[in-house]
Design an enzyme around this catalytic site. Structure first.
Site, PDB file in Angstrom:
ATOM      1  N   GLY A  86       0.558  -1.424  -0.274  1.00 48.47           N
ATOM      2  CA  GLY A  86      -0.121  -0.087  -0.107  1.00 48.47           C
ATOM      3  C   GLY A  86       0.699   1.089  -0.619  1.00 48.47           C
ATOM      4  CG  ASN A 167      -5.044   4.025  10.511  1.00 52.40           C
ATOM      5  OD1 ASN A 167      -4.712   4.662  10.417  1.00 52.40           O
ATOM      6  ND2 ASN A 167      -2.928   2.783  11.410  1.00 52.40           N
ATOM      7  CD  GLN A 195      -6.648  -0.170   8.482  1.00 51.50           C
ATOM      8  OE1 GLN A 195      -7.886  -1.318   8.684  1.00 51.50           O
ATOM      9  NE2 GLN A 195      -6.030  -0.514   8.250  1.00 51.50           N
ATOM     10  CG  HIS A 217      -1.422  -6.965   4.681  1.00 52.17           C
ATOM     11  ND1 HIS A 217      -1.519  -6.205   6.034  1.00 52.17           N
ATOM     12  CD2 HIS A 217      -0.417  -5.149   4.285  1.00 52.17           C
ATOM     13  CE1 HIS A 217      -0.541  -5.371   6.502  1.00 52.17           C
ATOM     14  NE2 HIS A 217      -0.406  -4.344   5.471  1.00 52.17           N
ATOM     15  CB  THR A 253       8.958 -10.329 -14.584  1.00 52.05           C
ATOM     16  OG1 THR A 253       9.992  -9.826 -15.328  1.00 52.05           O
ATOM     17  CG2 THR A 253       7.586 -11.603 -14.401  1.00 52.05           C
ATOM     18  CB  CYS A 341       7.161   2.695  24.287  1.00 50.30           C
ATOM     19  SG  CYS A 341       8.085   2.206  26.168  1.00 50.30           S
TER      20      CYS A 341
END
Length: 420
Positions: A86, A167, A195, A217, A253, A341
């Site tokens: 994407g 998302n 999404q 995915h 390809t 984090c």
């Protein structure tokens, strides 16, 4: 219901593991998709451009896959360009449109809660190609106001890029209205629909978009399978130069196996949408929300719009707790937060921050995203685990304080807002 919940055989990657509530991050590959692509990893190995018999089946399969992806979004087969992700599709759309415009200082408009694939490409276009970029703010619901876009457009605007669905919150942008405004000023409209495709009905003609990114995915195909819808007549600079594959926009390809996977996933999604999958998933999502609100009275707050959002997405904050601590304690489920984090210090989600969500509330956020294999029993298990984990934390206003606020390492701060 065909292909949903109890009517679907258990997925081998989910059996015996925590309840998976992170479908917006990635989806399990549907076994039907894996079965369809397997022969193209073994028997049908030929180059689809070859004129001898070994190229015939790959060429046929590639064409069929392209048609299936096109059908899912109401496009023509010749308007589908296969890409490797994407992010690559977004790059082809944004860079391609800006470079093809021929303008010395082309103007691009996007919005603050876009995926980094769009925001970082905009940064690169500023840095490398002299583009000017306007980043529109969003409201507390995460939506762009059409009036804000109208005010930002001018004669040098060559492209507007606004996602279909966020998302984190699932917020559904008013794409058709925004695209119409862009076209009134002679600009192209690109939509990152990673999404949204397969979760809600989408039609590129009804939306009025010129470019639309599709990601495998997120819809039960493998990672590495994606596509960009390019409306006929839309001029783009190629993203890969070479042998002229994919309308000359993405040489190399073709990966026939991944194209077949994406096409099969698109066919299954089309059937599910026709069978009412969005309503089925939304009912499970709302059941989860009700259970959490009842089990944690007065502590659960919805982030993002209540109505204009994806049917599978629930982003909530729970008073007095940190989202990552709740998810760590609720080891019977797998889900995400939007925080990051850094050296032990948490920072709020840039998406929620752009929406004006208080940092303390943003740090309590959890994204619970549902999908094809979620059952009512899973919802009960997840709700029980989350309530137990959150109830173990005594609500206070200071323990969930944000500390130093830093930007997410993978989701940088939005570009400075410019009005040019």
């Amino acid at each position: 219901m065909t292909g949903l919940g109890p009517g679907l055989p258990p997925h081998p990657g989910l059996t015996g593991r925590p309840v998976y509530l992170d479908y917006n991050a990635t989806t399990p590959v549907d076994p039907r998709v894996a079965d369809a692509m397997l022969p193209h990893l073994t028997d049908f190995f030929g180059n689809p451009a070859s004129s001898h018999p070994h190229g015939a089946e790959p060429r046929r399969a590639l064409a069929e896959a392209r048609a299936r992806v096109a059908d899912l979004v109401g496009a023509g087969p010749g308007e589908i360009v296969f890409t490797g992700s994407g992010s690559e599709a977004d790059l082809l759309a944004l860079r391609g449109a800006v470079l093809a415009s021929g303008r010395p200082h082309p103007h691009v408009v996007t919005q603050a809660t876009e995926h980094p694939a769009v925001l970082e490409t905009c940064r690169a276009l500023e840095r490398l190609h002299g583009a000017r970029v306007t980043v529109l703010p969003v409201g507390s619901d995460g939506l762009v106001a059409p009036d804000a876009l109208a005010a930002a457009l001018h004669e040098d605007t060559v492209l507007v890029s606004v996602m279909a669905a966020n998302n984190e919150t699932g917020a559904l942008q008013p794409v058709a209205e925004l695209a119409a405004l862009a076209h009134e000023h002679g600009a192209l409209f690109h939509c990152d629909a990673a999404q949204a495709v397969g979760k809600i009905p989408l039609d590129v003609t009804a939306l009025g978009v010129d470019l639309l990114a599709i990601v495998g995915h997120k819809m039960y195909a493998p990672k590495g399978a994606a596509a960009l819808y390019v409306r006929h007549g839309t001029e783009l600079e190629p993203v890969v130069y070479g042998g002229g594959q994919e309308r000359g926009l993405r040489a190399g390809t073709e990966n026939v196996a991944l194209a077949v996977a994406l096409g099969t996933a698109a066919r299954i999604a089309a059937v599910e949408l026709a069978d009412g999958a969005p309503a089925h998933i939304a009912a499970l999502r709302d059941d989860l929300h009700r259970r959490l609100a009842d089990g944690l009275p007065g502590r659960v707050h919805l982030n993002g719009p209540e109505k204009n959002r994806l049917p599978n997405t629930l982003n909530i904050s729970v008073d007095g707790v940190l989202g990552h601590e709740v998810l760590a304690a609720a080891d019977q489920i797998a889900a995400s937060t939007g925080s990051a984090c850094h050296s032990g210090t948490r920072s709020p989600s840039p998406v929620l921050t752009a929406m004006g969500v208080d940092p303390v509330r943003a740090l309590g956020a959890m994204r619970l995203s549902l999908g094809r294999w979620i059952t009512p029993g899973d919802i009960e298990t997840a709700a029980t685990a989350l309530i137990r984990a959150a109830a173990a934390h005594r609500p206070t206003t200071d323990r969930a304080g944000p500390g130093p606020v830093r930007h997410h390492a993978r989701t940088p701060a939005p570009l400075p807002r410019k009005r040019t």
